[in-house]
Design a protein around this motif. Sequence first.
Motif, short mmCIF file in Angstrom:
data_model
loop_
_atom_site.label_atom_id
_atom_site.label_comp_id
_atom_site.label_asym_id
_atom_site.label_seq_id
_atom_site.Cartn_x
_atom_site.Cartn_y
_atom_site.Cartn_z
N TYR A 101 -21.49 22.65 33.65
CA TYR A 101 -20.77 22.78 32.37
C TYR A 101 -20.11 24.15 32.21
N THR A 102 -20.65 25.18 32.86
CA THR A 102 -20.00 26.49 32.81
C THR A 102 -18.68 26.46 33.59
N LEU A 103 -18.70 25.83 34.76
CA LEU A 103 -17.46 25.69 35.53
C LEU A 103 -16.44 24.86 34.76
N GLY A 104 -16.92 23.81 34.07
CA GLY A 104 -16.01 22.97 33.28
C GLY A 104 -15.36 23.74 32.14
N GLN A 105 -16.13 24.59 31.47
CA GLN A 105 -15.57 25.36 30.35
C GLN A 105 -14.57 26.41 30.85
N SER A 120 -11.48 19.19 33.93
CA SER A 120 -12.45 20.19 33.44
C SER A 120 -13.41 19.58 32.43
N ARG A 121 -12.90 18.73 31.52
CA ARG A 121 -13.77 18.09 30.53
C ARG A 121 -14.73 17.11 31.20
N ALA A 122 -14.27 16.45 32.27
CA ALA A 122 -15.17 15.55 33.00
C ALA A 122 -16.31 16.34 33.64
N LEU A 123 -15.98 17.48 34.24
CA LEU A 123 -17.01 18.33 34.86
C LEU A 123 -17.98 18.83 33.79
N LEU A 124 -17.44 19.22 32.65
CA LEU A 124 -18.28 19.67 31.54
C LEU A 124 -19.22 18.55 31.08
N GLY A 125 -18.68 17.34 30.96
CA GLY A 125 -19.50 16.22 30.54
C GLY A 125 -20.62 15.93 31.52
N CYS A 126 -20.35 16.10 32.80
CA CYS A 126 -21.37 15.88 33.82
C CYS A 126 -22.52 16.87 33.66
N GLY A 127 -22.19 18.15 33.44
CA GLY A 127 -23.24 19.15 33.24
C GLY A 127 -23.98 18.95 31.94
N ASP A 128 -23.24 18.63 30.88
CA ASP A 128 -23.84 18.37 29.57
C ASP A 128 -24.84 17.23 29.66
N ALA A 129 -24.53 16.21 30.45
CA ALA A 129 -25.40 15.04 30.57
C ALA A 129 -26.78 15.37 31.10
N MET A 130 -26.93 16.49 31.77
CA MET A 130 -28.19 16.84 32.41
C MET A 130 -29.12 17.65 31.51
N THR A 131 -28.69 17.97 30.30
CA THR A 131 -29.46 18.91 29.50
C THR A 131 -30.51 18.26 28.60
#
Length: 441
Positions: A101-105, A120-131
Motif C-alpha cells: 500500500y505504500t508503493l501504491g500511494q 496504483s489504486r489496485a496496488l494500494l487495494g491489494c496491500g490494504d486487503a492484508m491489514t
Amino acid sequence: MSGGGTTGGSARLLPSDPPGGRRAMAVWGIGVAVYFVAITYRTSLGVAGLDAAERFHINASELSTFSILQLLVYAGMQIPVGLLVDRLGAKKVLTLGAVLYTLGQFGFALSETYAMALGSRALLGCGDAMTFISVLRLGSRWFPARRGPLIAQIAALVGMAGNLISTLVLARLLHSLGWTPTFAGSAVGGIVVLAVLLVFLKDHPKGFEPPPAPARHTGAAFVRRQIADAWREPGTRLGMWVHFTTQFPAMVFLLLWGLPFLVEAQGLSRGAAGDLLTLVVLANMAIGLIYGQVIARHHAARTPLALGTVAATALMWALTLAWPADHAPVALLTALCAVMGACGPASMIGFDFARPANPPERQGTASGIVNMGGFTASMTTLLAVGVLLDATGDNYRIAFASVFVLEALGVSQILRLRRSAARRERERMVVSRVEAVHVPV
C-alpha cells in the motif's frame, strides 16, 4: 460470548486463552497503526474525487472505477489473505501489506495518466486487503476470547480515525500543496509503520505459540477444504451478510460519493461538506465503543443492533432523497451523517457471528469471507451510482436509490440465516463447556 462460549467477566480463562495486558496492547497497537495508515490511504480519494476528475479528465463512471477497482482487488484478496494469515501468521502478512500500500500511494502521487493512477489504486487495494484480517488475528492471539467483540470494535474505531486524516488533513493539504506533494508526503506514514512492525511486532505472546500445522495442511486440497468448512458454518454466512448489509452505505459515502453529493446535489461548500464527512467518522468512533460494550455484555443484541442500523440508515436516506425541495435541510443531512456513523460498528458484528462458528485455525479464512461482504456491496454501489449519474444527467436521487436494493437483499439473507446460525452456535457452546470442564488447570 464468542470464541469458545465464555461469557461476561465471570468466565475463567482456559490455559490456551492469552492473558492480554499492557504488552498485548502495545504489540496489537502496532498492527492497528498499520491498519490506520491503510484506511488513510483507502479514503484519501474520497476528498480528492473532484480533483482527480479534473487531473485525469474523466467522467463520473471513470471516477468511480478508481474505487471499484480498489475494492474489487480488496474483496478478491480476502479469502487468499485469510488463508495466508492462518498459514503464515499476522506479522508476515502485515509486512507485505504495508509494502504494497505504500508503493501504491507513492504511485498515485506520481501518476500523470488515468491508467497509471488505476494501477496504483489496485496496488494500494491489494496491500490494504492484508491489514484488517491480520489485526483480527493479532487480537485473538494476544487477548482472551471474551474480549473479542470489544477488541475488534476498537481496532475498527482506530482505523476509522484514518478517515479524519483524510477529511481534516489531506483535504486541506491537497488545496494548499497540490496533488503530488500531498499524496507523496502521506506515503511516508507507510514507511514509518513498516519499520516499527518489522522491529517490534510479534505474532503471539511467549508460551502461547499455536501448535505447528500438520504437513497435510498445505496444497490445493487443504485450501478448498478450509474454505468449504468455513462457508459451511451458518455463522460465517450470516456474518458475511451482516457485513454486506451494514457497511456499504457509509463506505460509499466516505470513499467517493459523499463529497460530490453534498457539494453538487445539496449545494454545500467544500468546507461544510468536509465537516459532515468528519461527523460520519466521529459518530462511527463513538458508536463503535457503545456497540462493542453492548455486545460484550449481551450477545443476543447482535442481530437487533445490525437490523436496527440498517432500518435507521434506510429511513434517513429515504427522507433525504424524497425531500421535496432541491436541497435537503442541513439538519437532515447532519442526521443522515450521524446515523451512517453506525454502519461501520454494525458491520463489525459480522465478525462476531463468524468467530464462535469456527475453530482458531480457521479464523483468518472465516474473517476473509465475512470481510468480502461489505466490500462487495460497496463496489457494486459505487459502480451503480457512477453509471446512474452518467445515465440520468447527475440525478443523485435516482443514483443513491440503489442503496435500498442492496439493503433489501442483505436483510432477506440475514432473516433467512439467523435461526440456523443461533442453533449451531448453541451447539458449539455446549461442546466448548464440556471440553473446558476436562481441561487440567
